[in-house]
Design an enzyme around this catalytic site. Structure first.
Site, mmCIF file in Angstrom:
data_model
loop_
_atom_site.group_PDB
_atom_site.id
_atom_site.type_symbol
_atom_site.label_atom_id
_atom_site.label_comp_id
_atom_site.label_asym_id
_atom_site.label_seq_id
_atom_site.Cartn_x
_atom_site.Cartn_y
_atom_site.Cartn_z
ATOM 1 N N CYS A 32 15.950 -53.980 13.817
ATOM 2 C CA CYS A 32 17.223 -53.347 13.730
ATOM 3 C C CYS A 32 18.178 -54.312 12.751
ATOM 4 O O CYS A 32 19.021 -53.802 12.324
ATOM 5 C CB CYS A 32 17.980 -53.227 15.105
ATOM 6 S SG CYS A 32 16.686 -52.700 16.224
ATOM 7 N N ASN A 294 11.938 -51.247 24.609
ATOM 8 C CA ASN A 294 12.060 -52.322 25.434
ATOM 9 C C ASN A 294 12.029 -51.809 26.797
ATOM 10 O O ASN A 294 11.465 -52.620 27.702
ATOM 11 C CB ASN A 294 13.367 -52.973 24.919
ATOM 12 C CG ASN A 294 13.268 -54.149 23.878
ATOM 13 O OD1 ASN A 294 12.583 -55.144 24.082
ATOM 14 N ND2 ASN A 294 13.377 -53.719 22.486
ATOM 15 N N TYR A 415 42.894 -47.642 30.775
ATOM 16 C CA TYR A 415 44.064 -47.410 29.993
ATOM 17 C C TYR A 415 44.935 -48.664 29.777
ATOM 18 O O TYR A 415 45.377 -49.183 30.884
ATOM 19 C CB TYR A 415 44.832 -46.005 30.182
ATOM 20 C CG TYR A 415 46.247 -46.071 29.595
ATOM 21 C CD1 TYR A 415 46.375 -46.212 28.174
ATOM 22 C CD2 TYR A 415 47.283 -46.372 30.165
ATOM 23 C CE1 TYR A 415 47.429 -46.181 27.502
ATOM 24 C CE2 TYR A 415 48.534 -46.494 29.705
ATOM 25 C CZ TYR A 415 48.763 -46.369 28.387
ATOM 26 O OH TYR A 415 49.697 -46.468 27.789
#
Ligand SMILES: Cc1cc2nc3c(=O)[nH]c(=O)nc-3n(C[C@H](O)[C@H](O)[C@H](O)COP(=O)(O)OP(=O)(O)OC[C@H]3O[C@@H](n4cnc5c(N)ncnc54)[C@H](O)[C@@H]3O)c2cc1C
Length: 461
Positions: A32, A294, A415
Site C-alpha cells: 500500500c 491481515n 460535534y
C-alpha cells in the site's frame, strides 16, 4: 506472515515448526506504501518493510526467500519447492498447509507490453524499479493504464515527481467502484493537478523503439510515453490451489469456509488469493485489500494452532487519497445494490466538514444507499478534502449491523465547530434518505423502545 506470526505467538518452537516459502526477497511489507515511495513522500524502501526475513527468523519462523512452491500434493502432504537461486527442486512435508499466494496483476497480451519502461506495481521490487526509473527519467511523459485506486495513486505520485501524466481508462469514469455522481469529483481532482484523462479509451498496444516503450496506442490515438504504469487490476493467484485439486470459485478465488479452511483437510488459505463472503450482497467476492488479508491471516494463525475463530466476511469498505480528496466507500453502490436485486433509495448531499463559520471548513459529498421498505443502510460513498475516510467508518458499521437509516439518523455522533457541523454530513444524508423513504416509520430496533426510566446496565467486568 500474519498467519505465521500469530501461530508462533500461540505455539513455541518446541511445539510447532513453521516454514514459509516466499519467491521474492521481502516479507511483511506494505504494498500500500508503493505509491508514496514512487512519489518520494517516503524516501527509503526499507521504511515499508514491517518485518524482514531475518526478523521473522529470529522470532522462530523459518522463512526461505527466493523459494517458489511449484506444486502441492494434498494427499501425500508435500509441497514441491524450487530454489530460485540455484534452480534445484526439493520436496517438503507438511501436516498443515497455509496458502497465501496473493494476487496476480492483469497483464493483457498486447503488442509491446514486455518492452522496457512498462512497469507493474504489485510487489516492492517492482515499486523500487519504478522509483529508480522516475529518479533517472528518460523523458517527461508518463502514461498510467487503468483508473482504479492504484492507478490513480500512481498518477498523482508521478505528477508529484514532475512528470506529464496521461491516464487511460476503458470505462467512462476513473474509480469505477464509485457511482458516477461521486466519481465525477475524483475526475475533477485529477484534472486539477494536471492529469490528462482519456476515458472510454481502451488500450490496443504499446509503441516501442529498440525495445523501449515510446507510446501507448489507444482506440483513438498514440499517447507519447517514456514510462508506463500498468494498473489494470488483479485476480486471485489460485492456480497452485486449483492444480492441487482444491475448490476454486467462479470469482477465481480459492473457496474457503468461515474458518478460512480450504476444501481439503488441514489446508487453509487467506488474503488476495481467496474468495470471501460479502455480507450485503450475500455473494462470494474477491476484493484484494490488506485489511481483509491481515484479518484472515490472524484467523488462520489461530485455527491452525487448534483455536476456533471465524472471519465473518466483508462489506466492501475502501479508502484512498486521490490528489486533494479522501475518497471512501463501503457496502454497495447504488448500481451494485440494484445488480444484487435490492430496490433502493439513494441520496447524495453536499455539506461542509466543519461549522459554517469555522475557518477551514471544506465541502464534502456524501451518498447513502438504503433498501426501500426496510430502510436498511446498504452502502455509502464520501469524498472530501478532509474527514471522508473516517466518516465512512460510521457508515461501514451501520452497513455491518444492518442498521435502519432512521437509527443512523439518531446516532449519537460527536460535534464541535472545528471538527464537524452540528448535523454531521453523514446524518444530513441519512435525514435526506429518511425523507425519501417516507419517514415516520417506527424503528424496528428494540433499543429505541426501551422505557425512559430504565437504569443503565452495570458495566461487565
Ligand atoms: C500499489 C498497491 C497499493 C495498495 N494499497 C492498499 C491500501 O491502501 N489499502 C489496502 O487495504 N490494500 C492495499 N493494497 C492491497 C494489499 O497490498 C494486498 O491486499 C495485500 O498485500 C494482500 O496480502 P496477501 O498476503 O494476500 O498477498 P501478498 O502481499 O501479495 O503476498 C503474497 C506473497 O506470496 C508470494 N507467492 C505467490 N506465489 C508463490 C509461490 N508459488 N511460492 C512462493 N511464494 C509465492 C508472493 O511473492 C507474495 O510475496 C495495495 C496493493 C498494491 C499493489
Amino acid at each position: 506472515m500474519t498467519a505465521a506470526a500469530q501461530a508462533r505467538r500461540r505455539r513455541s518452537e518446541s511445539e510447532l515448526d513453521i516454514v514459509c516459502f516466499e519467491r521474492g526477497e521481502f516479507t511483511s511489507y506494505s504494498a500500500c506504501g508503493i505509491p508514496y515511495l514512487v512519489g518520494d513522500v517516503v524516501h527509503d524502501p526499507q521504511a515499508l518493510v514491517a518485518r524482514s526475513p531475518e526478523e521473522h527468523r529470529r522470532a522462530g519462523i523459518d522463512v526461505r526467500t527466493r523459494h517458489e512452491v511449484v506444486a502441492v500434493d494434498v494427499d501425500a502432504r508435500t509441497v514441491r519447492v524450487r530454489s530460485l537461486a540455484g534452480g534445484t527442486e526439493t520436496t517438503e512435508d507438511f501436516d498443515q498447509l497455509v496458502l497465501a499466494t496473493g494476487a496476480t496483476p492483469v497483464r493483457p497480451s498486447l503488442p509491446g507490453i514486455d518492452a522496457d519502461g512498462v512497469f507493474g506495481v504489485q510487489t516492492l521490487a517492482e515499486g523500487i524499479a519504478l522509483r529508480a526509473a522516475v529518479d533517472a527519467p528518460r523523458g517527461s511523459h508518463a502514461v498510467v493504464v487503468g483508473g482504479g485506486y492504484i492507478g490513480l495513486e500512481l498518477a498523482e505520485a508521478l505528477v508529484l515527481r514532475g512528470m506529464t501524466v496521461a491516464l487511460v481508462e476503458a470505462r467512462s469514469q476513473p474509480m469505477p467502484t464509485l457511482d458516477p455522481d461521486v466519481g465525477a469529483l475524483v475526475a475533477d481532482a485529477l484534472r486539477d493537478v494536471g492529469v490528462e484523462l482519456h476515458l472510454e479509451e481502451p488500450i490496443e498496444g504499446f509503441e516501442t523503439e529498440a525495445g523501449m516503450v515510446r507510446g501507448v496506442r489507444t482506440a483513438n490515438q498514440v499517447l507519447p510515453a517514456d514510462l508506463v504504469v500498468l494498473g489494470l487490476g488483479v485476480r486471485p493467484a489460485s492456480e497452485l490451489a486449483a492444480a492441487a485439486g482444491l475448490a476454486v470459485g467462479a470469482t477465481g478465488g480459492i473457496v474457503v469456509d468461515d474458518h478460512q479452511r480450504a476444501s481439503a483437510d488441514g489446508v487453509f488459505a487467506a488474503g488476495d488469493c481467496v474468495e470471501t463472503f460479502h455480507r450485503v450482497s450475500r455473494r462470494p467476492v474477491t476484493i484484494a485489500l490488506g485489511t481483509h488479508a491481515n484479518k484472515q491471516g490472524r484467523v488462520v494463525g489461530i485455527n491452525v494452532t487448534g483455536g476456533d475463530t471465524t472471519f465473518p466476511g466483508v462489506v466492501g469498505t475502501a479508502v484512498s487519497k486521490i490528489c486533494k480528496y479522501e475518497v471512501a466507500r463501503t457496502g454497495l453502490t447504488e448500481r451494485e445494490a440494484a445488480d444484487a436485486g435490492f430496490t433502493v433509495v439513494a441520496a447524495t448531499v453536499d455539506a461542509q466538514t466543519r461549522a459554517a463559520y469555522y475557518p477551514g471548513t471544506r465541502p464534502i459529498r456524501v451518498k447513502l444507499v438504503a433498501e426501500r421498505g426496510t430502510g436498511r443502510v446498504l452502502g455509502g460513498q464520501i469524498v472530501s478534502e478532509e474527514g471522508a475516510a473516517k466518516r465512512i467508518d460510521v457508515v461501514a458499521l451501520a452497513v455491518w449491523n444492518e442498521m435502519p437509516v432512521d437509527d443512523l439518523l439518531n446516532a449519537d455522533l460527536g460535534y464541535a465547530p472545528p471538527l464537524s457541523p452540528l448535523w454531521d454530513p453523514v446524518l444530513v444524508a441519512a435525514r435526506r434518505v429518511v425523507a425519501l423513504l417516507g419517514a415516520a416509520r417506527p424503528s424496528p430496533s428494540p433499543r429505541r423502545d426501551r422505557p425512559r426510566t430504565s437504569s443503565p446496565r452495570a458495566p461487565r467486568r
